[in-house]
Design an enzyme around this catalytic site. Structure first.
Site, PDB file in Angstrom:
ATOM      1  N   VAL A  94       0.842  -1.204   0.000  1.00 50.11           N
ATOM      2  CA  VAL A  94       0.000   0.000   0.000  1.00 50.11           C
ATOM      3  C   VAL A  94       0.875   1.251   0.000  1.00 50.11           C
ATOM      4  O   VAL A  94       2.094   1.168   0.164  1.00 50.11           O
ATOM      5  CB  VAL A  94      -0.962   0.021   1.218  1.00 50.11           C
ATOM      6  CG1 VAL A  94      -1.919  -1.149   1.145  1.00 50.11           C
ATOM      7  CG2 VAL A  94      -0.200   0.008   2.520  1.00 50.11           C
ATOM      8  N   SER A 135       5.807  -2.770   0.226  1.00 51.75           N
ATOM      9  CA  SER A 135       5.951  -1.308   0.102  1.00 51.75           C
ATOM     10  C   SER A 135       7.317  -0.921   0.657  1.00 51.75           C
ATOM     11  O   SER A 135       7.833  -1.575   1.557  1.00 51.75           O
ATOM     12  CB  SER A 135       4.912  -0.569   0.952  1.00 51.75           C
ATOM     13  OG  SER A 135       3.670  -1.180   0.906  1.00 51.75           O
ATOM     14  N   CYS A 283       9.440   7.345  -5.109  1.00 56.16           N
ATOM     15  CA  CYS A 283      10.376   6.754  -4.138  1.00 56.16           C
ATOM     16  C   CYS A 283      11.551   7.629  -3.703  1.00 56.16           C
ATOM     17  O   CYS A 283      11.820   7.735  -2.511  1.00 56.16           O
ATOM     18  CB  CYS A 283      10.947   5.464  -4.710  1.00 56.16           C
ATOM     19  SG  CYS A 283       9.784   4.112  -4.639  1.00 56.16           S
ATOM     20  N   ARG A 353       3.772  11.254 -10.050  1.00 52.29           N
ATOM     21  CA  ARG A 353       4.122  11.601  -8.666  1.00 52.29           C
ATOM     22  C   ARG A 353       5.512  12.243  -8.607  1.00 52.29           C
ATOM     23  O   ARG A 353       6.467  11.708  -9.135  1.00 52.29           O
ATOM     24  CB  ARG A 353       4.062  10.356  -7.770  1.00 52.29           C
ATOM     25  CG  ARG A 353       2.627   9.921  -7.489  1.00 52.29           C
ATOM     26  CD  ARG A 353       2.563   8.653  -6.682  1.00 52.29           C
ATOM     27  NE  ARG A 353       2.972   7.502  -7.455  1.00 52.29           N
ATOM     28  CZ  ARG A 353       2.991   6.244  -6.969  1.00 52.29           C
ATOM     29  NH1 ARG A 353       2.629   6.020  -5.722  1.00 52.29           N
ATOM     30  NH2 ARG A 353       3.364   5.244  -7.732  1.00 52.29           N
TER      31      ARG A 353
HETATM   32  C1  UDX Z   1      13.233   3.935  -8.581  1.00 49.78           C
HETATM   33  C2  UDX Z   1      14.322   2.865  -8.486  1.00 49.78           C
HETATM   34  O1  UDX Z   1      15.077   2.858  -9.705  1.00 49.78           O
HETATM   35  C3  UDX Z   1      13.709   1.503  -8.235  1.00 49.78           C
HETATM   36  O2  UDX Z   1      14.730   0.524  -8.030  1.00 49.78           O
HETATM   37  C4  UDX Z   1      12.822   1.583  -6.991  1.00 49.78           C
HETATM   38  O3  UDX Z   1      12.175   0.337  -6.796  1.00 49.78           O
HETATM   39  C5  UDX Z   1      11.785   2.678  -7.126  1.00 49.78           C
HETATM   40  O4  UDX Z   1      12.427   3.925  -7.410  1.00 49.78           O
HETATM   41  P1  UDX Z   1      11.514   4.713 -10.463  1.00 49.78           P
HETATM   42  O5  UDX Z   1      11.333   5.908  -9.581  1.00 49.78           O
HETATM   43  O6  UDX Z   1      10.321   3.977 -10.944  1.00 49.78           O
HETATM   44  O7  UDX Z   1      12.443   3.622  -9.726  1.00 49.78           O
HETATM   45  O8  UDX Z   1      12.326   5.141 -11.783  1.00 49.78           O
HETATM   46  P2  UDX Z   1      13.866   5.477 -12.083  1.00 49.78           P
HETATM   47  O9  UDX Z   1      14.197   4.906 -13.394  1.00 49.78           O
HETATM   48  O10 UDX Z   1      14.766   5.114 -10.961  1.00 49.78           O
HETATM   49  O11 UDX Z   1      13.845   7.058 -12.259  1.00 49.78           O
HETATM   50  C6  UDX Z   1      13.611   7.940 -11.184  1.00 49.78           C
HETATM   51  C7  UDX Z   1      13.797   9.371 -11.632  1.00 49.78           C
HETATM   52  O12 UDX Z   1      15.169   9.638 -11.917  1.00 49.78           O
HETATM   53  C8  UDX Z   1      13.036   9.725 -12.930  1.00 49.78           C
HETATM   54  O13 UDX Z   1      12.472  11.009 -12.792  1.00 49.78           O
HETATM   55  C9  UDX Z   1      14.104   9.697 -13.992  1.00 49.78           C
HETATM   56  O14 UDX Z   1      13.821  10.516 -15.104  1.00 49.78           O
HETATM   57  C10 UDX Z   1      15.302  10.215 -13.209  1.00 49.78           C
HETATM   58  N1  UDX Z   1      16.597   9.800 -13.787  1.00 49.78           N
HETATM   59  C11 UDX Z   1      16.947   8.483 -13.831  1.00 49.78           C
HETATM   60  C12 UDX Z   1      17.468  10.769 -14.264  1.00 49.78           C
HETATM   61  O15 UDX Z   1      17.172  11.975 -14.217  1.00 49.78           O
HETATM   62  N2  UDX Z   1      18.675  10.370 -14.767  1.00 49.78           N
HETATM   63  C13 UDX Z   1      19.066   9.064 -14.828  1.00 49.78           C
HETATM   64  O16 UDX Z   1      20.179   8.794 -15.289  1.00 49.78           O
HETATM   65  C14 UDX Z   1      18.160   8.087 -14.338  1.00 49.78           C
HETATM   66  P1  ADP Z   2       2.623   1.993  -4.953  1.00 50.58           P
HETATM   67  O1  ADP Z   2       3.351   2.860  -5.943  1.00 50.58           O
HETATM   68  O2  ADP Z   2       3.424   1.770  -3.681  1.00 50.58           O
HETATM   69  O3  ADP Z   2       2.095   0.723  -5.531  1.00 50.58           O
HETATM   70  P2  ADP Z   2      -0.048   3.170  -5.122  1.00 50.58           P
HETATM   71  O4  ADP Z   2      -0.543   4.433  -4.482  1.00 50.58           O
HETATM   72  O5  ADP Z   2       0.063   3.080  -6.605  1.00 50.58           O
HETATM   73  O6  ADP Z   2       1.372   2.864  -4.415  1.00 50.58           O
HETATM   74  O7  ADP Z   2      -0.953   1.932  -4.645  1.00 50.58           O
HETATM   75  C1  ADP Z   2      -1.305   1.666  -3.336  1.00 50.58           C
HETATM   76  C2  ADP Z   2      -2.731   1.098  -3.326  1.00 50.58           C
HETATM   77  O8  ADP Z   2      -3.013   0.624  -1.998  1.00 50.58           O
HETATM   78  C3  ADP Z   2      -3.831   2.113  -3.655  1.00 50.58           C
HETATM   79  O9  ADP Z   2      -4.579   1.648  -4.777  1.00 50.58           O
HETATM   80  C4  ADP Z   2      -4.706   2.161  -2.371  1.00 50.58           C
HETATM   81  O10 ADP Z   2      -6.090   2.268  -2.650  1.00 50.58           O
HETATM   82  C5  ADP Z   2      -4.397   0.805  -1.748  1.00 50.58           C
HETATM   83  N1  ADP Z   2      -4.637   0.738  -0.299  1.00 50.58           N
HETATM   84  C6  ADP Z   2      -4.182   1.573   0.669  1.00 50.58           C
HETATM   85  N2  ADP Z   2      -4.571   1.145   1.897  1.00 50.58           N
HETATM   86  C7  ADP Z   2      -5.297   0.007   1.719  1.00 50.58           C
HETATM   87  C8  ADP Z   2      -5.953  -0.927   2.595  1.00 50.58           C
HETATM   88  N3  ADP Z   2      -5.938  -0.768   3.919  1.00 50.58           N
HETATM   89  N4  ADP Z   2      -6.599  -1.970   2.040  1.00 50.58           N
HETATM   90  C9  ADP Z   2      -6.601  -2.149   0.685  1.00 50.58           C
HETATM   91  N5  ADP Z   2      -5.986  -1.324  -0.180  1.00 50.58           N
HETATM   92  C10 ADP Z   2      -5.341  -0.257   0.308  1.00 50.58           C
END
Ligand code: UDX
Ligand code: ADP
Length: 482
Positions: A94, A135, A283, A353
């Site tokens: 979640v 998560s 993240c 996000r």
């Molecule tokens: C990241 C981690 O890579 C992943 O392992 C973790 O589980 C979740 O967070 P994510 O945020 O989905 O993944 O995408 P990522 O490819 O890491 O890019 C993150 C941000 O950094 C993006 O905005 C991307 O455009 C930027 N980025 C990435 C750069 O600006 N330069 C780069 O060289 C790489």
């Molecule tokens: P992530 O990127 O970590 O997957 P998201 O926001 O895309 O995060 O997804 C998290 C999901 O968890 C949402 O769809 C939200 O509705 C769901 N969620 C949050 N709390 C609960 C709960 N207590 N029971 C079931 N679903 C939940």
């Protein structure tokens, strides 16, 4: 006794992590029934839509995986209680956003959704259940989950049998846009836990398609901390290269040449050295702020400050791009039309996000610009929420109202394609590296703009020579060459 042969999985949370991860597990383990549950009925409805283009998460290849497993052993449902009751293993996937109020506001993760899940598992589960943290969570969250689960629970529906729980940490390292490839061929799988049989039960699932040497078994705390640290290191590389991009622009070097030269050093490596408008996504910022919060809590302010600077540099990169646009357009963008190409935080995802586009658009709106936004996968409604949320993170209904207030400064509109976004524009800002933007026909686009016109390529993906030949001015991130 914990069985190492899992037959039924429940995943709480059908979001960007839970949905794709469970789809791949179901695809690779046809003998396991996988139920993905969510409170959000619309989200579940979209996961069950027969039109696979309507899945709530856009990821290349996800539709094929869902098509193979859905209805066979992959199910999306709002029936949370029953799914937990039938499961031998429950994944908690979640949302854990940064707290906006109270102790740790702006830094610590808000664990209210995780806590609610743990309570629900404590209440609804039967017999022996393995609870897996999927998560990204602050270190020692497993302790919170354990303490909620540890008060002895009597199972009313199962002749008074005592419930038992084991808690594992199994952080997800998938990156959005490449989730399916990352899940099908991961660099490593990390499993933290105390009970060997529980760890092996989870390892057995991954062993269906991941070689054993890629499955790392650690303590719970090492696993939780490894996830935060991995994200902090990745984000740090981006802030480092972005800091150098500014120096390149000032001195006449090209950041791509510098990145290439340092990346060939095998100790540094070539990945994650693309300079751009700063990192976004759910993240990096959250995890660094969490790490910093932990450091302060444990009396390590210097360490906290070290990591906080990675986020500060990232904010600065976004602000500097907005300022630079204003400066190049003769010091004012009031009533000028600016096209933003790309609103997702990276290519191949519909996720916005923490997207750099939010802060850059907001800064330009404050300067009075008229912004036209086009993104191949992000719709009008989502952009509306983002721009409103940037003003007021706390209250969405209030935030929608601030839309009008923002529009009194500048205006923004949503466009369905590049041509309508750039028509009459004084400038184009490329903020996401979508393939579509790499091969734009500048000769035919340039006459549609108001001249002198600029292209600000914050991802360095467009053809610089073609832009110049079409009579447009160009700024590219990290490019100081004349
Ligand atoms: C990241 C981690 O890579 C992943 O392992 C973790 O589980 C979740 O967070 P994510 O945020 O989905 O993944 O995408 P990522 O490819 O890491 O890019 C993150 C941000 O950094 C993006 O905005 C991307 O455009 C930027 N980025 C990435 C750069 O600006 N330069 C780069 O060289 C790489
Ligand atoms: P992530 O990127 O970590 O997957 P998201 O926001 O895309 O995060 O997804 C998290 C999901 O968890 C949402 O769809 C939200 O509705 C769901 N969620 C949050 N709390 C609960 C709960 N207590 N029971 C079931 N679903 C939940």
């Amino acid at each position: 006794m914990i069985s190492t042969d899992i037959k039924n999985i429940c995943c709480i949370g059908a979001g960007y992590v839970g949905g794709p991860t469970m789809a791949v597990i179901a695809d690779r383990c046809p003998s396991i029934q996988v139920n993905v549950v969510d409170l959000n009925e619309n989200r579940i409805k979209d996961w069950n839509d027969s039109d696979l283009s309507k899945l709530p998460v856009y990821e290349p290849g996800l539709d094929d995986v869902v098509a193979r497993a859905r209805g066979r052993n992959l199910h999306f449902t709002t029936n949370i209680e029953e799914s937990i009751a039938n499961a031998d293993m429950v994944f908690i996937s979640v949302n854990t956003p940064t707290k906006i109020k109270g102790v740790g506001a702006g830094q610590a993760s808000d664990l209210r959704w995780v806590e609610a899940c743990a309570r629900q598992v404590a209440q609804c589960s039967r017999g022996n259940t393995i609870v897996v943290e999927k998560s990204t969570l602050p270190v020692r969250t497993a302790e919170v989950i354990k303490s909620i689960l540890s008060s002895p629970q009597r199972d009313n529906r199962n002749s008074g049998e005592l419930k038992t729980f084991e808690v594992l940490s199994n952080p997800e390292f998938l990156a959005e846009g490449t989730a399916i490839v990352d899940l099908e061929n991961p660099d490593r799988i990390l499993i933290g836990g105390e009970s060997e049989s529980a760890v092996e039960a989870l390892a057995n699932i991954y062993l269906q398609w991941v070689p054993n040497e890629k499955i790392l078994r650690t303590s719970l705390w090492s696993s939780e901390l490894a996830k935060l640290t991995a994200n902090a290191f990745l984000a740090q590389r981006i802030s480092s290269i972005n800091s150098v991009s500014a120096l390149c622009e000032a001195t006449g070097a090209d950041v791509r040449e510098v990145a290439n030269a340092i990346g060939t050093d095998s100790r540094i490596g070539s990945k994650f050295l693309d300079s751009g408008p700063g990192f976004g996504g759910s993240c990096f910022k959250k995890d660094i702020l969490n790490l910093a919060y932990l450091c302060r809590y444990f009396g390590l302010p210097e360490v906290a400050e070290y990591w906080e600077n990675v986020v500060k540099l990232n904010n600065w990169q976004q602000a500097r791009i907005a300022q630079l646009v204003v400066q190049k357009l003769f010091g004012t963008v009031a009533t000028k039309k600016i096209a933003i190409l790309g609103f997702a935080f990276k290519a191949d995802t519909n996720d916005t996000r923490e997207s750099p586009a939010i802060m850059i658009a907001k800064d330009l709106l404050e300067e009075g610009a008229e912004i036209a936004i086009y993104d191949p996968k992000v719709n009008n409604e989502q952009i509306k929420k983002c721009l409103a949320l940037a003003e007021n993170k706390e209250d969405l209904s209030q935030a929608y109202k601030t839309q009008d207030a923002m529009n009194s400064e500048g205006k923004w509109s949503y466009k369905n394609d590049v041509v309508s976004a750039i028509s009459g524009a004084d400038a184009i800002i490329i903020l996401t590296e979508w393939n579509e933007f790499k091969s734009l026909n500048w000769e035919s686009l340039a006459p549609l703009m108001r001249h002198p016109a600029w292209v600000f390529d914050a991802r360095a993906v467009a053809d610089k020579t073609a832009i110049r030949c079409a009579g447009l001015n160009i700024w590219r991130v990290g490019d100081g060459s004349k």
